[in-house]
Scaffold this motif. Structure first.
Motif, short mmCIF file in Angstrom:
data_model
loop_
_atom_site.label_atom_id
_atom_site.label_comp_id
_atom_site.label_asym_id
_atom_site.label_seq_id
_atom_site.Cartn_x
_atom_site.Cartn_y
_atom_site.Cartn_z
N ASP B 42 0.81 -1.22 0.00
CA ASP B 42 0.00 0.00 0.00
C ASP B 42 0.85 1.27 0.00
OD1 ASP B 42 -0.73 0.23 3.55
OD2 ASP B 42 1.03 -0.45 2.49
N ALA B 43 2.16 1.12 -0.05
CA ALA B 43 3.01 2.29 0.10
C ALA B 43 3.29 3.01 -1.22
CB ALA B 43 4.32 1.91 0.77
N ARG B 44 3.67 2.27 -2.21
CA ARG B 44 4.05 2.90 -3.47
C ARG B 44 3.62 2.02 -4.64
NH1 ARG B 44 5.32 6.18 -0.31
NH2 ARG B 44 7.20 7.44 -0.09
N ASN B 45 3.45 2.62 -5.77
CA ASN B 45 3.16 1.84 -6.97
C ASN B 45 4.46 1.60 -7.72
OD1 ASN B 45 0.36 1.64 -6.66
ND2 ASN B 45 0.12 3.75 -7.35
N LEU B 46 5.06 0.46 -7.45
CA LEU B 46 6.33 0.13 -8.10
C LEU B 46 6.08 -0.87 -9.23
CD1 LEU B 46 8.62 -0.56 -4.99
CD2 LEU B 46 8.48 1.54 -6.32
N SER B 47 6.92 -0.82 -10.25
CA SER B 47 6.85 -1.85 -11.29
C SER B 47 7.41 -3.14 -10.68
CB SER B 47 7.68 -1.44 -12.50
OG SER B 47 9.06 -1.44 -12.16
N ASP B 48 7.18 -4.27 -11.35
CA ASP B 48 7.70 -5.55 -10.84
C ASP B 48 9.22 -5.50 -10.71
OD1 ASP B 48 5.18 -6.49 -10.74
OD2 ASP B 48 5.30 -7.68 -12.59
N GLU B 49 9.85 -4.90 -11.72
CA GLU B 49 11.31 -4.82 -11.71
C GLU B 49 11.82 -3.99 -10.53
OE1 GLU B 49 14.92 -3.52 -14.75
OE2 GLU B 49 12.84 -3.26 -15.36
N SER B 55 13.31 -5.25 -3.04
CA SER B 55 13.30 -6.44 -2.17
C SER B 55 14.71 -6.97 -1.99
CB SER B 55 12.45 -7.55 -2.79
OG SER B 55 11.12 -7.16 -2.84
N HIS B 56 15.48 -6.94 -3.06
CA HIS B 56 16.86 -7.42 -3.00
C HIS B 56 17.69 -6.53 -2.05
CE1 HIS B 56 20.34 -9.59 -4.53
NE2 HIS B 56 20.97 -8.43 -4.59
N ILE B 57 17.53 -5.22 -2.18
CA ILE B 57 18.25 -4.30 -1.29
C ILE B 57 17.81 -4.52 0.16
CG2 ILE B 57 18.69 -1.85 -0.74
CD1 ILE B 57 18.10 -1.24 -3.72
N HIS B 58 16.51 -4.72 0.36
CA HIS B 58 15.99 -4.93 1.71
C HIS B 58 16.58 -6.18 2.35
CE1 HIS B 58 12.76 -6.38 4.57
NE2 HIS B 58 13.15 -5.25 5.09
N ARG B 59 16.64 -7.28 1.57
CA ARG B 59 17.20 -8.53 2.09
C ARG B 59 18.66 -8.34 2.49
NH1 ARG B 59 14.28 -11.51 -1.78
NH2 ARG B 59 16.04 -11.58 -3.19
N ASN B 60 19.39 -7.63 1.63
CA ASN B 60 20.82 -7.41 1.93
C ASN B 60 21.00 -6.50 3.15
OD1 ASN B 60 22.83 -8.64 -0.04
ND2 ASN B 60 21.20 -7.94 -1.38
N ALA B 61 20.16 -5.47 3.23
CA ALA B 61 20.26 -4.56 4.38
C ALA B 61 19.92 -5.31 5.67
CB ALA B 61 19.31 -3.38 4.20
#
Lengths: 121, 230
Positions: B42-49, B55-61
């Protein structure tokens, strides 16, 4: 409901504010302990969300102020200080809970603090 | 006199480790919180890419916050400012909590076998940090879903926990041993190496040990032993 967020990091301050506002909470902010004490002198928040390491006046001094003045505001610590000594000091000064920022995600904040939001007296 | 001179750099190293790990926790936590906010539907309208990238940055962080948390714990132990509180810990509960986290963050599936009632007698913060690091080792190196098998069982004086799964380990073939002897040996490098090394160092404070072996090609078993609760 009104929450005072005392946090010197602008990004964290804004992120916490947005996360709380999603739940219909009105948010006041302070960038250091002195500003938090000033806000507590004129407002009656239902909760104080307090960082510990802040410039000028730190979170411990704010906790001390709340205790000495007998202010009826629950205080929850949100910090990256994880030493037992800091934790114990905060609880001895009356903090209700203590959360480590780096141990959680932004969406875990509300479930953790919701129970401390009580009507101001 | 020579002994005093030798102690100073050690002290400075511990202080550096403490300050670096603590100092890095705040910016990394900010990245983690920011990405978490962005990926919420519900936060932002992001494309799948864009969503995959965040998500990748979040996992690494998230991995880094845990890693720096472990380094901080290590520094506090080295500095003797950490109060060790050994207690009886139910391993099934701890492992189930980490399994849930691992699967929640889409690293893959975990097959967990741990008999109820199996308890270790160790400090909880250190054991949790060790388990986080060992789970994280098996999440490293790929975004593909993985299968991790964990078996815990009782031994005479210890409890043994074995993690088995596929790993892409970057081996460094010519790293000198820490005592600067002429002998060289291959060690695991990159983030997996750091995670394993941290787990090993933390285990030393709770009288635990760790070993790794290749079971089949590309599949490894990491075994850790902990003092059993009587």
């Amino acid at each position: 409901m009104l929450v005072l967020v005392a946090e010197d990091d602008a990004f964290f301050q804004e992120t916490i504010q947005l996360a709380l506002e999603e739940h219909g909470v009105k948010v006041l902010t302070a960038r250091h302990g002195g500003e938090a004490i000033e806000v507590l002198g004129r407002e009656k928040p239902n909760l104080l969300l307090l960082d510990l390491l802040m410039p000028q006046t730190d979170g411990f001094a704010v906790l001390m102020h709340v205790k000495e003045q007998g202010l009826q505001v629950p205080v929850v610590i949100l910090s990256n200080l994880s030493d037992d000594i800091d934790n114990e000091k905060c609880f001895s000064l009356g903090a209700k809970d203590y959360f480590i920022k780096s141990d959680m995600d932004e969406d875990e904040l509300w479930p953790k603090i919701e129970k401390y939001l009580t009507p101001a007296t | 006199m020579p002994k005093k001179q030798a102690a100073k750099p050690q002290r400075q190293s511990v202080e550096f480790l403490f300050l670096a790990s603590h100092g890095l926790l705040s910016p990394i936590s900010a990245i983690r919180w920011g990405c978490n906010r962005l990926t919420r539907s519900d936060a932002r309208n992001l494309s799948d890419e864009q969503r995959d990238l965040v998500s990748h940055i979040h996992r690494n962080a998230r991995t880094l916050t845990r890693l720096f948390g472990s380094m901080l714990l290590l520094a506090r132990n080295e500095d003797q400012t950490y109060t060790m509180r050994p207690e009886k810990l139910e391993l099934a509960d701890l492992l189930a909590a980490e399994k849930k986290e691992w699967e929640l963050h889409e690293h893959g599936t975990v097959h967990l076998h741990c008999p109820p009632g199996l308890k270790a007698h160790v400090d909880s913060a250190i054991l949790e940090s060790v388990l986080q690091n060992l789970f994280a080792v098996f999440a490293e190196g790929t975004d593909e879903s993985r299968k991790l098998s964990i078996d815990a069982e009782e031994e005479a004086d210890n409890v043994r926990i074995s993690f088995t799964g596929s790993l892409e380990l970057p081996f460094l073939q010519s790293v000198r041993t820490l005592d600067r002897s002429a002998e060289t040996r291959p060690v695991v490098g990159g983030t997996p190496g750091l995670l394993l090394s941290l787990a090993q160092s933390l285990l030393a404070f709770i009288e635990g040990e760790i070993a790794m072996s290749e079971t089949t090609e590309g599949s490894y078993t990491i075994t850790t032993r902990l003092p059993k609760a009587s």
